[in-house]
Design a protein around this motif. Structure first.
Motif, PDB file in Angstrom:
ATOM      1  N   GLY A   1       1.048   6.434  -6.917  1.00 58.17           N
ATOM      2  CA  GLY A   1      -0.250   6.874  -7.431  1.00 58.17           C
ATOM      3  C   GLY A   1      -0.911   5.821  -8.309  1.00 58.17           C
ATOM      4  O   GLY A   1      -1.553   6.157  -9.308  1.00 58.17           O
TER       5      GLY A   1
ATOM      6  N   GLN B   1       0.574   3.968  -2.986  1.00 58.27           N
ATOM      7  CA  GLN B   1       0.172   5.359  -2.714  1.00 58.27           C
ATOM      8  C   GLN B   1       1.224   6.334  -3.219  1.00 58.27           C
ATOM      9  O   GLN B   1       0.916   7.366  -3.800  1.00 58.27           O
ATOM     10  CB  GLN B   1      -0.110   5.543  -1.215  1.00 58.27           C
ATOM     11  N   LYS B   2       2.502   5.986  -3.003  1.00 57.55           N
ATOM     12  CA  LYS B   2       3.580   6.871  -3.457  1.00 57.55           C
ATOM     13  C   LYS B   2       3.589   6.974  -4.988  1.00 57.55           C
ATOM     14  O   LYS B   2       3.784   8.056  -5.550  1.00 57.55           O
ATOM     15  CB  LYS B   2       4.927   6.337  -2.946  1.00 57.55           C
TER      16      LYS B   2
ATOM     17  N   ASP C   1      -3.021   1.759  -8.389  1.00 57.63           N
ATOM     18  CA  ASP C   1      -3.831   0.833  -7.610  1.00 57.63           C
ATOM     19  C   ASP C   1      -2.918  -0.191  -6.927  1.00 57.63           C
ATOM     20  O   ASP C   1      -1.893  -0.590  -7.494  1.00 57.63           O
ATOM     21  CB  ASP C   1      -4.800   0.116  -8.557  1.00 57.63           C
ATOM     22  N   VAL C   2      -3.306  -0.627  -5.742  1.00 55.06           N
ATOM     23  CA  VAL C   2      -2.456  -1.560  -4.985  1.00 55.06           C
ATOM     24  C   VAL C   2      -2.241  -2.877  -5.740  1.00 55.06           C
ATOM     25  O   VAL C   2      -1.208  -3.540  -5.564  1.00 55.06           O
ATOM     26  CB  VAL C   2      -3.033  -1.792  -3.556  1.00 55.06           C
TER      27      VAL C   2
ATOM     28  N   THR D   1       0.833  -1.209   0.000  1.00 56.91           N
ATOM     29  CA  THR D   1       0.000   0.000   0.000  1.00 56.91           C
ATOM     30  C   THR D   1       0.864   1.254   0.000  1.00 56.91           C
ATOM     31  O   THR D   1       0.564   2.228  -0.718  1.00 56.91           O
ATOM     32  CB  THR D   1      -0.954  -0.008   1.213  1.00 56.91           C
ATOM     33  N   GLN D   2       1.957   1.241   0.762  1.00 55.21           N
ATOM     34  CA  GLN D   2       2.838   2.427   0.791  1.00 55.21           C
ATOM     35  C   GLN D   2       3.398   2.716  -0.604  1.00 55.21           C
ATOM     36  O   GLN D   2       3.429   3.872  -1.042  1.00 55.21           O
ATOM     37  CB  GLN D   2       4.014   2.210   1.758  1.00 55.21           C
TER      38      GLN D   2
END
Ligand code: NAD
Ligand code: LMR
Length: 327
Positions: A173, A170-171, A175-176, A166-167
């Motif tokens: 931008g 998110q970094k 989808d997981v 997830t980190q």
């Protein structure tokens, strides 16, 4: 549907993780929508009343897949004929503690549980240790479970893997689901190494996609390593729902074929891979064919990765030394 139920023991079943986990096993999230299950819930006497309440709630869900529930404080009864033993029950750390500080409190629990698994479980039993410090508790259980092969024992770094994915997503931008091959190397502790060099985003090296090595080294790694402590600080209690989700994901990863080219993180008994000491319970990149688990052996570790992994393995060797009387 006339499949035999898979019998699953859960220790610490009335605790926080237990409460988030049992309903997902009973609903089919762990073994699939066509697989009946039976639950053996194991607790210590002070938690028996709470456990009875949990059993009432399981009854009240009328889960079609749940065929039997045993609630007990007796380990022989609790591990009788189980195909899976999820060893969750143990004391969680409080703010300011490291997981290894729990070794003196929790370690001895796992000698008795290992013996009871060896004496009572089904011949195909597999064991996943979650109670902390999970790698070394797993080592203790494995060394006390007479007759159960070492390759049936696992400890959990799936929660760390999910945190790391997830980190990175998110970094970047994205989808997981774009993040794959996310290996946690070493110990489920603050020395674990979330390997951003071999992780992939959309099939390319995560390090290249993110293109910010300073962030990866100085923010991403410590954030993943200390996420458990950050949750304890914020919630006043250790992670429970995400830990239960990690347990579901771990068992699914072990029991279903791994996607082509991907790996998952699991702590298991080292066969000496990557020059590690044999017999320690170490988190490696793994693959499953649905039954057999293999350590993926051809991942390149650069100097930075090697030093991080070695430091975590060194910590595991020290933990083993600290519990040598229990193994
Ligand atoms: P909790 O205190 O809410 O529940 C623990 C339960 O275990 C209690 O109900 C207690 O009565 C029971 N218990 C204690 N000793 C037992 C024994 N000998 N036999 C059977 N039951 C016993 O704690 P929790 O939040 O559910 O966490 C449980 C453990 O999981 C902790 O050690 C925690 O640090 C660990 N944990 C590990 C991970 C991981 O990623 N590996 C993640 C989260 C939590
Ligand atoms: C976690 O990683 O959340 C758990 O191991 C609990 C803890 O003590 O950090």
């Amino acid at each position: 549907m006339n499949k035999q139920p898979i019998r699953v023991a859960v220790t610490g079943a009335a605790g926080n993780i237990g409460y988030a986990l049992l309903f997902r096993i009973a609903s089919g999230a762990m073994f699939g929508p066509d697989q009946p299950v039976a639950l053996n819930l194991i607790e210590i006497p002070p938690a028996l009343d709470a456990l009875k309440g949990v059993v009432m709630e399981l009854d009240d869900c009328a889960f079609p897949l749940l065929k039997d529930v045993v609630a007990t404080t007796d380990m022989d009864e609790g591990f009788k004929d189980v195909n899976w033993a999820l060893l969750v029950g143990s004391v969680p750390r409080k703010a300011g503690m490291e997981r290894g500080d729990l070794l003196g409190i929790n370690g001895k629990v796992f000698t008795g549980q290992g013996k009871a698994i060896g004496a009572n479980a089904a011949p195909d039993v597999r064991v996943l240790v979650v109670g902390n410090p999970c790698n070394t508790n797993c080592l203790i259980a494995m060394n006390n479970a007479e007759g159960v092969p070492n390759d049936r024992f696992f400890a959990m770094t799936m929660l760390d893997e999910n945190r790391a994915k997830t980190q990175l997503a998110q970094k970047a931008g994205v989808d997981v689901t774009e993040v794959s091959n996310m290996t946690i190397w070493g110990n489920h502790s603050a020395t674990q190494y979330p390997d951003f060099y071999s992780a992939k985003i959309g099939g390319k090296s995560a390090a290249e996609v993110i293109g910010d090595e300073a962030w990866l080294k100085d923010t991403f790694i410590p954030d993943v390593q200390t996420r458990g402590a950050a949750i304890i600080k914020a919630r006043g209690a250790s992670s429970a729902a995400s830990a239960a989700n990690g347990i579901v994901d771990s068992v699914r990863a072990l029991t279903t074929p791994t996607a082509e080219g991907d790996t998952f993180s699991m702590c298991l008994c080292s066969d000496g891979s990557y020059g590690t000491p044999e017999g320690l319970i170490i988190s490696f990149p793994c693959r499953s064919d649905g039954e057999k688990i293999e350590i993926v052996k051809d991942i390149e570790l650069n100097e930075f990765s090697r030093a991080k992994f070695d430091a975590s393995v060194q910590e595991l060797a020290e933990e083993r030394e600290a519990v040598k009387d229990l193994i």
